[in-house]
Write an enzyme that holds these catalytic residues in place. Structure first.
Site, PDB file in Angstrom:
ATOM      1  N   TYR A  42       0.839  -1.195   0.000  1.00  0.00           N
ATOM      2  CA  TYR A  42       0.000   0.000   0.000  1.00  0.00           C
ATOM      3  C   TYR A  42       0.877   1.249   0.000  1.00  0.00           C
ATOM      4  O   TYR A  42       0.666   2.183  -0.791  1.00  0.00           O
ATOM      5  CB  TYR A  42      -0.907  -0.024   1.230  1.00  0.00           C
ATOM      6  CG  TYR A  42      -1.816   1.167   1.372  1.00  0.00           C
ATOM      7  CD1 TYR A  42      -2.966   1.286   0.609  1.00  0.00           C
ATOM      8  CD2 TYR A  42      -1.532   2.166   2.304  1.00  0.00           C
ATOM      9  CE1 TYR A  42      -3.820   2.375   0.757  1.00  0.00           C
ATOM     10  CE2 TYR A  42      -2.374   3.244   2.467  1.00  0.00           C
ATOM     11  CZ  TYR A  42      -3.520   3.356   1.692  1.00  0.00           C
ATOM     12  OH  TYR A  42      -4.349   4.434   1.839  1.00  0.00           O
ATOM     13  N   LYS A  81       1.243   4.258  -2.798  1.00  0.00           N
ATOM     14  CA  LYS A  81       0.973   5.656  -2.488  1.00  0.00           C
ATOM     15  C   LYS A  81       2.190   6.535  -2.790  1.00  0.00           C
ATOM     16  O   LYS A  81       2.045   7.709  -3.150  1.00  0.00           O
ATOM     17  CB  LYS A  81       0.542   5.801  -1.029  1.00  0.00           C
ATOM     18  CG  LYS A  81      -0.816   5.170  -0.744  1.00  0.00           C
ATOM     19  CD  LYS A  81      -1.923   5.766  -1.600  1.00  0.00           C
ATOM     20  CE  LYS A  81      -3.280   5.221  -1.263  1.00  0.00           C
ATOM     21  NZ  LYS A  81      -4.378   5.858  -2.040  1.00  0.00           N
TER      22      LYS A  81
END
Length: 267
Positions: A171, A175
């Site tokens: 994740y 990002k």
């Protein structure tokens, strides 16, 4: 619909005759709940018309009713599906005739564990949903409206993209890529379109629930401002980055973290 939601809808209906109309239109992905819904609330409150997307059609319909069906339309689909991306932008143009603002909020994090042991197929899914879909929506809003008329894009990133985040590495990696995507698009789309990102810390949503459930007080104690974030915190930041007050801001990542980064390096 719950009694609380029904009451909220009635309140919205009573306000319809006096709400402002900015003449601007926003497309917000992943907005049936959580951060995306908080952004939608903020933009609708200032008078924007809004198209929201989400995977669950029932949840999307309920969100439209709460926000006000006179100002908001929803279209269900998966963010990484190119056909859905096209349909969402087409729906905005059909319903409102323009797409001034794009807020890329849709995201996923289906895995919790170290990168060294991660299934690469899962990593690809995270990247496809969190990064490639944002690029796809940006391309389509650019060609449909923003290239000739201007506007703004806001990418919802994360502080996980700015520092190591144990067990949510895929994740965080996605990002970080989203933050770089922001910089690239800001450079390419200037001067007509401004592109910025928001990097929240933990916000109280279903998506982030595993990070604080059963230990919210303990988790909040680490924040200098003494609490976790709520969707309206990010909604306010997105409203600023799509407003005239931010006309000289592009290519930036606004950290909205309750001060958690102030603790870096403190033993």
């Amino acid at each position: 619909m719950t009694e609380e939601a029904q009451e909220h809808t009635r309140d919205r209906a009573q306000e319809q005759g006096r709400r402002p109309d900015s003449g601007r239109v926003a497309l917000i992905t992943g907005a049936s709940r959580g951060i995306g819904y908080g952004v939608a609330e903020a933009l609708v409150a200032r008078g924007d018309r809004v198209v929201i997307t989400g995977r669950n059609e029932d949840a999307l319909k309920e969100a439209v009713e709460r926000l006000g069906a006179d100002r908001v339309v929803g279209i269900a689909g998966k963010a990484h599906d190119e056909a859905h991306q096209a349909a969402a932008v087409d729906r905005a143009m059909e319903a409102f005739g323009r797409v001034d603002f794009l807020v890329n909020n849709a995201g996923t994090n289906p895995v919790f564990g170290p990168l060294a042991d991660m299934d690469l197929g899962v990593a690809r899914k995270v990247y496809e949903t969190n990064v490639i879909s944002a690029l796809g929506f940006a391309q389509r809003t650019w060609h449909a409206w923003q290239k000739d008329h201007g506007g703004a894009i806001v990418n919802i990133a994360s502080i996980a993209g700015l520092s190591p985040s144990p067990f949510i590495g895929a994740y965080g990696m996605s990002k970080a890529a989203m933050i770089n995507l922001t910089i690239q698009l800001a450079h390419e789309m200037a001067p007509g379109v401004r592109v910025n990102a928001i990097a929240p810390a933990v916000v109280k949503t279903k998506f982030a629930q595993a990070l604080y459930e059963g230990r919210e007080a303990e988790a909040a104690a680490a924040y200098p401002l003494g609490r976790l974030g709520v969707p309206s915190d990010i909604g306010g930041a997105a409203a600023f980055l799509t407003s005239e007050q931010s006309e000289w801001v592009t290519g930036q990542t606004l950290v909205v973290d309750g001060g958690i980064f102030l603790n870096a390096g403190v033993g």
